[in-house]
Design an enzyme around this catalytic site. Structure first.
Site, short mmCIF file in Angstrom:
data_model
loop_
_atom_site.label_atom_id
_atom_site.label_comp_id
_atom_site.label_asym_id
_atom_site.label_seq_id
_atom_site.Cartn_x
_atom_site.Cartn_y
_atom_site.Cartn_z
CG HIS A 264 -2.17 -0.92 0.85
ND1 HIS A 264 -3.47 -0.48 0.88
CD2 HIS A 264 -2.23 -2.21 0.44
CE1 HIS A 264 -4.28 -1.46 0.53
NE2 HIS A 264 -3.56 -2.53 0.26
CE LYS B 250 -9.99 -8.95 -13.11
NZ LYS B 250 -10.43 -8.61 -14.45
CG ASP B 251 -9.79 -9.48 -5.30
OD1 ASP B 251 -9.17 -9.78 -6.34
OD2 ASP B 251 -9.35 -8.71 -4.43
CD GLU C 61 1.72 -34.08 0.99
OE1 GLU C 61 1.83 -35.26 0.55
OE2 GLU C 61 0.63 -33.54 1.21
CB SER D 263 -1.26 -3.13 -7.41
OG SER D 263 -1.89 -3.47 -6.20
#
Lengths: 188, 428
Positions: B217, B245-246, B289, B221
C-alpha cells in the site's frame, strides 16, 4: 448503466420504499446469502466441539448393586461425574414421604424420584455451584435433614435428595437409569 | 500529525465516536475503499487475496484440529484417526486443512509466477517481493512440520530425510541434527516441538503478510503493463471494482477447493501416510508432498551431499536477489519478446523438476533433473542479467488509460475516465 436504471426500477416495483434502489436490493440479497454461507461454514466448527462419538459411546455406566446393604451407599462415576446409589432403610423412605410438599423449595414427591422404593439414584453434584455433597459415608455430616450436606456453601438435602435449606435452587438431579435386572442398573 | 481527535467523515454516530479515537474506519476506507488501483488488472491479481483467505482457512481449521490432536508418538496417529471417525465433522475439518495446504501452494505459486512474469519485484517493490519470499519460506517450514504431525510412515521418513539435510554441513552438521531432533532420531521430542512450531508459524506468517500488504500500500500494485499509473484516469477505486473481481476469483477458488475436499480428498496425498510410523522400516519409494517436488528434484540432481543441499536452498534464496539480477528497465514480459521465451522455458524447467522429483532416483530421471536444474539456475544467474542489457524491448504504451481505452482516452483526456471513476462515489 445499472445505476441510471435503478430509480425507474424502484418506482416500477409495487409497494417499493421511496428512495430504495435496485442497488439496495442487490446489497441486501448479497448480505443475506453471505450470512447463510457464513453460518453454514461455522456450523461444522461449532459441532466439532460437541461430544464426539467415542465420548458418547462411553456415556452409560452399569452398576452391580448386590454389594450395597440396606442403609449403605456407593458412589459411581458416570460421564465424569459422581452418581450416588443409596439403598435406603424403611425409616429413611418413611421420613422422606412424610414431608408435606408445601415445605419443599423444589416440590417433588419421593415416589417421583425413585423407581424402586429403597433405591435412590442421583447425580451427586450440588445444584448450587457443582461441589460434591457429603453424606455417602456413615461418618459424613448428613446435614439437618439426615440426607446430604454440601460443605462448600451449606446446602442441606433430605433422604430423598431434595433441597431443604441453603443456597442450592433445586433437588439433586435424577439421571436416566433403568434396572436391567434385580441386581444391575444401567445409568445413562 | 496533529494531536487530538481524528477528523472523521463517518456519519454513523457510534462508528464516528470510535473512528475519531482510533481511525480504523477511515483507514479501511482509504486502503480498501477508495484505494487507487490500476484499472487494467487481469485475474492473476486475484491470487494475493486468495492467499490471505487460504491462510485464514488454515488457521481456523488448524485451531479446531489442535483441539483433538495429541502430539505424542503413542497417540498422534490414533488421534488423527479419531478426528476422521469420531469427532463431529472432524473428517471435513481435516480434509479442508490437508487440501488447504495444497490449495495454498497452488495459489502462492501462481502469485509468485504473476510477480515474476509482470516484473512486480522491480523497483520500487523489491522489499515487498522479499517479504513475499520470507512468507514462502515460512510456508514451506510450516507445511513440512504439519505433514509430520499425523505420524504416518511418510510423516516419519519425511521428517528424517529433511532434518538430515542439515547433517550435510561440515563439522557442526551432526550436532545440529541432534539438536533439531532433541534426541538421536526423530522421536517424541521432535514431534512435540514440531507441533508447537506448526501452531506458532502461521501467526508469524500472518505478521509478515501484514508487512507485505503494508509495503504494497506504499508502492501501490503493479499491473499487467508494468507501467506506473500517471493519474486518476489510470486507476479505479479498489471498492467496488476489485472487491467484485476478487469475489469472482474466490468463487472459482472455492469450487476447486470443494472438488478436492469432497470428491478426491486423498488425491494429492500419499497412501503410505495412513500406515503408522515405523522407525525400523523405510517405505520403498518416499517422496515429499507435490509442492516440494521441484526442490527435492534439485537436491537429488546433485551427486554430492553438501552440494545438493546448498543448491536446493539456493534455488529459493536466489529469489531474494531477483530484483537485482533482472537488469531490464521494463517490468512486464509482454514487452520483452526474447526474455519471454526464456522465461517460459524456466517455467517448463520448474514443472519438469516437479515431475522428476516424484520419480525414483534412477536414470533417466536423474539426468533430466540435472538438465532442468542447470536451466533453472542459468535463467536466474545468466539469462536474466544478460538479456536485460542485450534485448530490445517493445515500445511501452503511453499510459494505462491509453492502452486500455484506446483513442477515447487519448482524444477525450480526463473527462470520460473521471466520470467512470466517479460513479461509485455518487452512491456512497
Amino acid at each position: 448503466m445499472a445505476d441510471t436504471m435503478a430509480p425507474q426500477m424502484a418506482q416500477a416495483a409495487p409497494g417499493a420504499h421511496p428512495g430504495a434502489t435496485k442497488r439496495d436490493f442487490l446489497k441486501l440479497t448479497t448480505a443475506a446469502f453471505a450470512a447463510v454461507g457464513v453460518a453454514g461454514i461455522a456450523w461444522p466448527f461449532v459441532a466439532s466441539m460437541s461430544p464426539s462419538r467415542d465420548v458418547l459411546a462411553l456415556a452409560s455406566t452399569e452398576v452391580d448393586i448386590r454389594p450395597i446393604a440396606t442403609g449403605q451407599a456407593i458412589t459411581v462415576m458416570w460421564r465424569g461425574k459422581p452418581v450416588f446409589v443409596r439403598n435406603r432403610t424403611a425409616e429413611e423412605v418413611q421420613e422422606a414421604r412424610a414431608v408435606p410438599l408445601s415445605e419443599l423449595k423444589d416440590p417433588a414427591t419421593d415416589q417421583s424420584r425413585v423407581q424402586r422404593d429403597s433405591w435412590l439414584v442421583m447425580v451427586g453434584v450440588c445444584t448450587h455451584l457443582g461441589c460434591v455433597p457429603l453424606g455417602q459415608k456413615p461418618t459424613d455430616a448428613k446435614g439437618d435433614f439426615n440426607g446430604w450436606f454440601c460443605p462448600c456453601h451449606g446446602s442441606h438435602y433430605d433422604t430423598s435428595g431434595r433441597i431443604r435449606r441453603g443456597p442450592a435452587p433445586s433437588n439433586l438431579a435424577i439421571p436416566d437409569y433403568a434396572f436391567t435386572n434385580d441386581t444391575t442398573i444401567r445409568i445413562g | 500529525m496533529a494531536i487530538g481527535l481524528h477528523d472523521s467523515q463517518v456519519s454513523n454516530p457510534v462508528l464516528r465516536w470510535i473512528d475519531q479515537r482510533l481511525p480504523v474506519v477511515t483507514m479501511m476506507q482509504k486502503e480498501y475503499g477508495t484505494f487507487p488501483t490500476p484499472r487494467n488488472f487481469n485475474y492473476f491479481w486475484n491470487f494475493g487475496a486468495l492467499a490471505l483467505i487460504n491462510l485464514v482457512i488454515m488457521i481456523a481449521t488448524g485451531i479446531f484440529l489442535a483441539m483433538n490432536y495429541q502430539p505424542h508418538t503413542a497417540h498422534a496417529f490414533d488421534s488423527v484417526e479419531r478426528i476422521m471417525r469420531d469427532v463431529n465433522f472432524g473428517w471435513l475439518i481435516r480434509y479442508v486443512h490437508m487440501n488447504g495446504a495444497s490449495m495454498f501452494f497452488i495459489v502462492v505459486y501462481i502469485h509468485i509466477y504473476r510477480g515474476m512474469y509482470y516484473g512486480s519485484y522491480k523497483k520500487p517493490r523489491e522489499l515487498l517481493w522479499m517479504l513475499g519470499v520470507v512468507i514462502f519460506l515460512l510456508m514451506m517450514a510450516t507445511a513440512f512440520m504439519g505433514y509430520v504431525l499425523p505420524w504416518g510412515q511418510m510423516s516419519f521418513w519425511g521428517a528424517t530425510v529433511i532434518t538430515n539435510l542439515f547433517s550435510a554441513f561440515p563439522i557442526v552438521g551432526p550436532e545440529i541434527v541432534t539438536w533439531l531432533w532433541g534426541g538421536f532420531s526423530v522421536d517424541n521430542p521432535t514431534l512435540n516441538r514440531f507441533f508447537a512450531l506448526h501452531y506458532l508459524l502461521p501467526f508469524v506468517i500472518f505478521g509478515v503478510v501484514f508487512l507485505h500488504v503494508a509495503a504494497l500500500h506504499i508502492t501501490g500494485s503493479n499491473n499487467p503493463l508494468g507501467i506506473e499509473p500517471k493519474g486518476p484516469q489510470d486507476t479505479l477505486p479498489f471498492h467496488p471494482y476489485y472487491t467484485i473481481k476478487d469475489s469472482v476469483g474466490i468463487v472459482a477458488y472455492f469450487a476447486l477447493f470443494a472438488l478436492l475436499v469432497f470428491f478426491m480428498p486423498n488425491y494429492l496425498g500419499h497412501p503410505d501416510n495412513y500406515i503408522p510410523a515405523n522407525p525400523l522400516v523405510t517405505p520403498a519409494h518416499i517422496v515429499p508432498e507435490w509442492y516440494f517436488l521441484p526442490f527435492y528434484a534439485i537436491l537429488r540432481a546433485v551427486p554430492d551431499k553438501l552440494g545438493g543441499v546448498l543448491l536446493m536452498f539456493g534455488s529459493i534464496l536466489v529469489w531474494f536477489v531477483l530484483p537485482w539480477l533482472d537488469t531490464s528497465k521494463v517490468r512486464s514480459m509482454r514487452f520483452r519478446p526474447v526474455a519471454r521465451i526464456f522465461f517460459f522455458l524456466f517455467i517448463v524447467s520448474f514443472f519438469v523438476l516437479m515431475w522428476a522429483g516424484g520419480k525414483p532416483a534412477e536414470q533417466p530421471y536423474v539426468i533430466i533433473s540435472q538438465l532442468a536444474t542447470a536451466y533453472y539456475f542459468l535463467w536466474f544467474l545468466v539469462l536474466l542479467p544478460v538479456l536485460g542489457k542485450l534485448e530490445k524491448p517493445l515500445p511501452l504504451p503511453e499510459s494505462i488509460a491509453a492502452a486500455v481505452l484506446g483513442t477515447k482516452a487519448v482524444l477525450g483526456g480526463g473527462p470520460i475516465p473521471q466520470a467512470v471513476a466517479a460513479k461509485p462515489m455518487e452512491k456512497a
